[in-house]
Enzyme design. Structure first.
Site, short mmCIF file in Angstrom:
data_model
loop_
_atom_site.label_atom_id
_atom_site.label_comp_id
_atom_site.label_asym_id
_atom_site.label_seq_id
_atom_site.Cartn_x
_atom_site.Cartn_y
_atom_site.Cartn_z
N ARG A 173 0.83 -1.22 0.00
CA ARG A 173 0.00 0.00 0.00
C ARG A 173 0.86 1.26 0.00
NH1 ARG A 173 -2.40 -3.81 -0.87
NH2 ARG A 173 -4.41 -4.52 -0.06
N SER A 249 -11.79 -0.14 2.44
CA SER A 249 -11.02 -0.46 3.65
C SER A 249 -10.30 0.79 4.14
CB SER A 249 -10.00 -1.57 3.34
OG SER A 249 -10.65 -2.75 2.95
N GLU A 358 -5.52 3.79 5.42
CA GLU A 358 -5.11 3.75 4.02
C GLU A 358 -5.35 5.09 3.33
OE1 GLU A 358 -6.25 0.66 1.41
OE2 GLU A 358 -6.03 -0.92 2.89
#
Length: 366
Positions: A173, A249, A358
């Site tokens: 990520r 998410s 995130e």
């Protein structure tokens, strides 16, 4: 010919972020052709501070109105070159897509053309330009596995760069573009995609894809079958942003030393733990002091703390998935951020594990 730049003043952003949070930008420039970026950034109102680059707004949270100008790249060109080696997977097709192309549309179009690789990433919200920044991933696949190069404009030098896969410094990520957020504007992405009917190995053993295919009565799946299974799982597990505001998410799965993961799993046998194969540039996945590292399920940790389905006014956690922060209607970005911080604090207090968001947070720090 239509001018490639459209500038809006005091632009509303509520419809431009999937949380549906009310926010306004002092200036918003829609840029249909990335070649116009030097002209735009030469204007004083756009070069006094780094702009916020906005795709579909599916990976950010407005905790306040942005105090910088906003740029939305809207180019939609997709081009093809064949043949092309595909990272040791034989010969496939090299595909170049403008940053403004909608990601899910791109994935499904590639599958319709007989090109695989991205099927596990179906239905991820956002644009092609956001994919390398976050190194988006799902169901055992990460975008970087199929990215050949990224085209990015560097405002400081006025140059357009073409960075190969290694230069992008991908990690979990993460990427060079995320770590040096204001240095580049991603304008296009090149992918090397294998032919789906050739030697492309499907990834079926992650997060219930095999079970979903079996429920669909499919014994010998195609890449398109895998995409349809992923779409079915995501629609069942994740709220639709068009109905309930969310950014998918919200928390990353934490990566911890293997010894810590093993100790936690001994105490909590149901905790999902996954070994991490480190990226070359990913110092977080391997260090000389702790050796191998493991990824923990943030969803399990959050659910174990009792947060799934929790609601404070219009700010809440989805009933169907503990990773998803949701706006039930009129939650502010500040309210959503405060709830996320409480969730993270409780996980750290109970398990000694730090979880991080995130999405990019605009107007506040984590």
């Amino acid at each position: 010919m239509t001018h490639p730049i459209t500038i809006l003043h005091d632009a509303p952003l509520q419809s431009r972020n999937t949380f549906g949070v009310a926010a306004r930008a002092p200036l918003l420039a829609e840029v249909a052709d990335a070649a116009a970026l030097p002209e735009l950034l030469a204007r004083p109102e756009f070069n006094m501070q780094p702009p916020l680059i906005l795709g579909s707004g599916s990976n950010l949270l407005f905790a306040a109105d942005p105090d910088m100008p906003v740029i939305a790249l809207t180019g939609q060109q997709v081009s093809y070159a064949s043949p092309s080696p595909v990272h040791g997977r034989g010969v496939g097709v090299r595909v170049r897509a403008d940053a403004g192309v909608v990601w899910h549309t791109f994935v499904m179009d590639m599958l319709a053309r007989g090109l695989g690789g991205l099927e596990n990433l179906a239905l991820i919200p956002g644009t092609v330009g956001a994919a390398p920044i976050q190194n988006i991933g799902a169901y055992g696949v990460e975008a970087c596995e199929y990215i050949h190069a990224v085209e990015a404009f560097e405002p400081a030098s006025g140059e357009l760069h073409r960075l190969d896969r290694d230069a992008c410094a991908f990690a979990y990520r993460d990427s060079l573009f995320k770590r040096e957020r204001d240095r580049f504007i991603v304008t296009a992405v090149e992918f090397d995609l294998p032919r789906a009917d050739a030697d492309h190995a499907l990834k079926l053993d992650y997060a219930g894809i095999g079970d979903e295919l079996a429920a669909m009565g499919i014994d010998s799946p195609t890449a398109l079958d895998v995409a349809n299974a992923v779409i079915a799982i995501r629609r069942r597990k994740l709220p639709d942003p068009a109905v309930t505001g969310n950014a998918g998410s919200f928390f990353k799965n934490p990566i911890v030393p293997a010894a810590q993961a093993e100790a936690l799993q001994r105490e909590h046998p149901r905790l999902p733990v996954y070994p991490v194969a480190p990226f070359p540039a990913d110092a977080a996945a391997h260090d000389v002091h702790h050796g191998a590292r493991c990824k923990l399920s943030a969803a399990w940790l959050i659910d174990a703390c009792g947060w799934k389905g929790h609601r404070d006014g219009d700010a809440g956690i989805a009933e169907s998935h503990a990773l998803v922060l949701v706006n039930h209607g009129n939650a502010t970005g500040t309210q959503l951020l405060e709830l996320a911080r409480r969730v993270a604090s409780s996980v750290h207090e109970r398990f000694g594990v730090a979880i991080e968001p995130e999405p990019r947070i605009v107007g506040a720090t984590w």
